[in-house]
Scaffold this active site. Structure first.
Site, PDB file in Angstrom:
ATOM      1  N   TYR A  80       0.846  -1.191   0.000  1.00 48.23           N
ATOM      2  CA  TYR A  80       0.000   0.000   0.000  1.00 48.23           C
ATOM      3  C   TYR A  80       0.880   1.238   0.000  1.00 48.23           C
ATOM      4  O   TYR A  80       1.499   1.591   0.995  1.00 48.23           O
ATOM      5  CB  TYR A  80      -0.931   0.025   1.215  1.00 48.23           C
ATOM      6  CG  TYR A  80      -1.910  -1.119   1.291  1.00 48.23           C
ATOM      7  CD1 TYR A  80      -2.237  -1.878   0.164  1.00 48.23           C
ATOM      8  CD2 TYR A  80      -2.528  -1.455   2.494  1.00 48.23           C
ATOM      9  CE1 TYR A  80      -3.135  -2.930   0.248  1.00 48.23           C
ATOM     10  CE2 TYR A  80      -3.433  -2.491   2.579  1.00 48.23           C
ATOM     11  CZ  TYR A  80      -3.731  -3.234   1.463  1.00 48.23           C
ATOM     12  OH  TYR A  80      -4.626  -4.271   1.544  1.00 48.23           O
TER      13      TYR A  80
ATOM     14  N   SER B 237     -13.299  -5.031   1.941  1.00 53.17           N
ATOM     15  CA  SER B 237     -14.315  -4.381   1.108  1.00 53.17           C
ATOM     16  C   SER B 237     -15.728  -4.779   1.529  1.00 53.17           C
ATOM     17  O   SER B 237     -16.568  -5.133   0.683  1.00 53.17           O
ATOM     18  CB  SER B 237     -14.098  -4.700  -0.378  1.00 53.17           C
ATOM     19  OG  SER B 237     -12.878  -4.161  -0.833  1.00 53.17           O
ATOM     20  N   PRO B 238     -16.041  -4.725   2.826  1.00 51.85           N
ATOM     21  CA  PRO B 238     -17.371  -5.125   3.276  1.00 51.85           C
ATOM     22  C   PRO B 238     -18.473  -4.167   2.824  1.00 51.85           C
ATOM     23  O   PRO B 238     -19.654  -4.498   2.915  1.00 51.85           O
ATOM     24  CB  PRO B 238     -17.239  -5.130   4.799  1.00 51.85           C
ATOM     25  CG  PRO B 238     -16.169  -4.134   5.086  1.00 51.85           C
ATOM     26  CD  PRO B 238     -15.187  -4.288   3.956  1.00 51.85           C
ATOM     27  N   LEU B 239     -18.067  -2.991   2.341  1.00 52.45           N
ATOM     28  CA  LEU B 239     -19.046  -2.010   1.856  1.00 52.45           C
ATOM     29  C   LEU B 239     -19.032  -1.895   0.334  1.00 52.45           C
ATOM     30  O   LEU B 239     -19.477  -0.894  -0.234  1.00 52.45           O
ATOM     31  CB  LEU B 239     -18.775  -0.639   2.500  1.00 52.45           C
ATOM     32  CG  LEU B 239     -18.890  -0.626   4.025  1.00 52.45           C
ATOM     33  CD1 LEU B 239     -18.550   0.744   4.584  1.00 52.45           C
ATOM     34  CD2 LEU B 239     -20.283  -1.056   4.465  1.00 52.45           C
TER      35      LEU B 239
ATOM     36  N   ARG C 238     -16.681  -1.372  -1.789  1.00 48.21           N
ATOM     37  CA  ARG C 238     -15.874  -0.240  -2.255  1.00 48.21           C
ATOM     38  C   ARG C 238     -16.705   1.053  -2.312  1.00 48.21           C
ATOM     39  O   ARG C 238     -16.522   1.869  -3.192  1.00 48.21           O
ATOM     40  CB  ARG C 238     -15.240  -0.538  -3.607  1.00 48.21           C
ATOM     41  CG  ARG C 238     -14.317  -1.738  -3.547  1.00 48.21           C
ATOM     42  CD  ARG C 238     -13.605  -2.003  -4.855  1.00 48.21           C
ATOM     43  NE  ARG C 238     -12.709  -3.127  -4.672  1.00 48.21           N
ATOM     44  CZ  ARG C 238     -13.086  -4.408  -4.773  1.00 48.21           C
ATOM     45  NH1 ARG C 238     -14.330  -4.692  -5.076  1.00 48.21           N
ATOM     46  NH2 ARG C 238     -12.238  -5.379  -4.564  1.00 48.21           N
ATOM     47  N   GLY C 239     -17.592   1.190  -1.348  1.00 48.64           N
ATOM     48  CA  GLY C 239     -18.397   2.403  -1.250  1.00 48.64           C
ATOM     49  C   GLY C 239     -19.809   2.262  -1.768  1.00 48.64           C
ATOM     50  O   GLY C 239     -20.693   3.036  -1.393  1.00 48.64           O
TER      51      GLY C 239
END
Length: 325
Positions: free
Chosen positions: A56, A203-205, A207-208
């Site tokens: 990252y 990425s539980p959302l 990616r927005g």
């Protein structure tokens, strides 16, 4: 904040993914002070599980967390990853999980994070050129030396997980999992539960998408990786917007935000799951952490579980080749 166990690691059941503070998303790397405030606020709220990786940036996200956690290291279960930087070869973006490369990688991560140990050390992607037994053995040696507390895998399939676990106990497997990405349910989650390994959804959302705030990609920076993501393009985008709107309807009924509903659904899938929603803002961190207190009704859970599949692959073709799905 409730806690769960990833094998022997005690973690807050909602963690914090730090990647977006430094790369990949719109605005990444533009406000270090707010990112550090977000880390500090996470600790205040009991979010004690923080995730990063050497790739990252590369490297800058670990450096950021090193600054943010100075004097606070004992308050956090700190996870980072190796294997997507070839230190003696072609550099960042190239797989190398050889024992020699792991040795180089761990020393760099320890220095950048300002710590003498890493709590959870993941192989970032399974390296087809190095037997998983060699990789697991190398991490096992680091555990014996006290430089690492626990071994993890990311986007690994059941066979790799079993082979690695036979050499060095695997504490957690990290894979994408959300209302939009249900892949782990068929093969990975059953294997983890059989072996007593925890699961960390990234990425539980979506990616927005599952926050209900994205209606267009026009506001994305030119280097926002979602611009090339299949789920954010063409007809796929419109299909997925409709799914996000259904989540928004459940959220209105539950008196919560769509993000909280998406996280609460994940938490309801088992007491061995610790999602790591990513954010670089205090307000979003507070919103996500509050999902710990949200209990959805059986009817609401069923409605969410039975949503149609999201349209489009989760990654580009090149990225998908590095995942055992």
């Amino acid at each position: 904040m409730h806690h769960i166990h990833l094998r022997d690691l005690d973690v807050s059941r909602i963690g914090l993914g730090a990647m977006g503070m430094s790369q990949a998303y719109t605005g990444a790397g533009t406000d270090e002070a707010e990112s550090i405030r977000t880390v500090h606020r996470a600790l205040e709220l009991g979010v004690s599980f923080i995730d990063t990786a050497e790739i990252y940036g590369p490297y800058t996200n670990e450096e950021l967390l090193g600054r943010a956690l100075k004097g606070r290291r004992d308050q956090v279960v700190l996870a980072t990853k190796f294997g997507l930087v070839s230190h003696e070869g072609d550099g960042p973006g190239n797989q190398d999980s050889s024992p020699a490369n792991i040795r180089t990688a761990v020393e760099g991560s320890l220095a950048r994070l300002g710590t003498d140990h890493i709590d959870l050390y993941y192989q970032h992607r399974v390296d087809p050129n190095v037997p998983i037994e060699e990789t697991a053995g190398a991490v096992g040696e680091l555990i014996a030396e006290g430089k690492v507390r626990a071994f993890g895998l990311s986007e690994a399939g059941p066979d790799t997980i079993r082979r690695a676990n036979a050499v060095t106990p695997v504490s957690a497997v990290q894979s994408e999992y959300s209302l939009f990405t249900r892949d782990p349910e068929a093969r990975v989650l059953p294997a983890l539960r059989e072996l007593g390994i925890g699961f960390v959804p990234f990425s539980p959302l979506g990616r927005g998408f599952l926050t209900g705030t994205i209606r267009s990609t026009e506001g994305f920076d030119k280097d926002d990786f979602r611009r090339d993501n299949p789920r954010f393009t063409g007809d796929n985008f419109q299909h997925n917007l409709r799914l996000a709107d259904e989540v928004k309807e459940v959220a209105a009924e539950a008196g919560a935000t769509p993000a909280q509903v998406a996280i609460a659904w994940l938490l309801a899938q088992g007491d061995d799951i610790a999602p790591i929603p990513g954010t670089k803002r205090v307000t979003r961190l507070e919103e996500n952490a509050a999902a710990d207190a949200l209990r959805l009704t059986p009817t609401q859970l069923d409605r969410l579980t039975n949503l149609p599949p999201a349209a489009g692959a989760t990654h580009t073709k090149a990225q998908m080749k590095m995942m055992e799905r």
